[in-house]
Design a protein around this motif. Structure first.
Motif, short mmCIF file in Angstrom:
data_model
loop_
_atom_site.label_atom_id
_atom_site.label_comp_id
_atom_site.label_asym_id
_atom_site.label_seq_id
_atom_site.Cartn_x
_atom_site.Cartn_y
_atom_site.Cartn_z
N VAL A 155 -6.83 20.61 -4.80
CA VAL A 155 -5.49 20.24 -4.85
C VAL A 155 -5.31 19.81 -6.47
O VAL A 155 -5.88 18.86 -6.88
N ARG A 156 -4.88 20.70 -7.16
CA ARG A 156 -4.81 20.41 -8.69
C ARG A 156 -4.16 19.11 -9.21
O ARG A 156 -4.96 18.43 -9.88
N GLU A 157 -2.91 18.68 -8.43
CA GLU A 157 -2.43 17.45 -8.81
C GLU A 157 -3.21 16.52 -8.45
O GLU A 157 -3.24 15.34 -9.25
N GLU A 158 -4.03 16.22 -7.16
CA GLU A 158 -4.73 15.20 -6.92
C GLU A 158 -5.79 15.19 -8.10
O GLU A 158 -6.39 14.14 -8.54
N GLU B 67 -6.05 16.11 -10.96
CA GLU B 67 -5.31 15.88 -12.35
C GLU B 67 -5.24 14.37 -12.41
O GLU B 67 -5.38 13.65 -13.32
N ALA B 68 -4.51 13.79 -11.24
CA ALA B 68 -4.31 12.25 -11.05
C ALA B 68 -5.59 11.59 -11.23
O ALA B 68 -5.77 10.37 -11.98
N ARG B 69 -6.80 11.86 -10.62
CA ARG B 69 -7.96 11.23 -10.69
C ARG B 69 -8.46 11.20 -12.02
O ARG B 69 -9.01 10.21 -12.38
N MET B 70 -8.41 12.37 -12.80
CA MET B 70 -8.90 12.60 -14.18
C MET B 70 -8.05 11.54 -15.04
O MET B 70 -8.53 11.06 -15.72
N GLU B 71 -6.84 11.33 -14.76
CA GLU B 71 -5.94 10.47 -15.66
C GLU B 71 -6.48 9.14 -15.54
O GLU B 71 -6.46 8.56 -16.39
N LEU B 72 -6.72 8.92 -14.29
CA LEU B 72 -7.27 7.54 -13.95
C LEU B 72 -8.51 7.03 -14.72
O LEU B 72 -8.44 6.02 -15.08
#
Length: 83
Positions: free
Chosen positions: A65-68, A70-75
């Motif tokens: 899931v791309r959004e998940e 990206e959120a993990r990478m941002e964190l």
């Protein structure tokens, strides 16, 4: 210790000499040995990453899931910058 002879283009020879003159290395051989050690370390890291990728792939499929992601990478980036 074994020896090897290499020929460098003028710009690379000048760069090597600058590194030695800058006090970072005792001589040109010391500089080249350091470059080789760094290349070995990089190769070892790549091997570890590839092994981890193989292990992950062998462990089974998880939906992406791309959004998940990206959120993990941002964190991860925020945590790294905070350190």
């Amino acid at each position: 210790m074994a020896s090897i002879s290499i020929t460098l283009p003028k710009k690379l020879k000048e760069f090597t000499e600058q590194q030695v003159a800058g006090g970072n290395y005792s001589d040109e051989s010391d500089f080249v040995r350091d470059l080789i050690r760094k290349a070995q370390e990089k190769a070892a890291i790549i091997e570890e990453i590839n092994a981890a990728l193989d292990e992950g792939e062998a462990s089974g499929y998880l939906p992406y899931v791309r959004e998940e992601f990206e959120a993990r990478m941002e964190l991860l980036i925020k945590n790294k910058n905070a350190a």
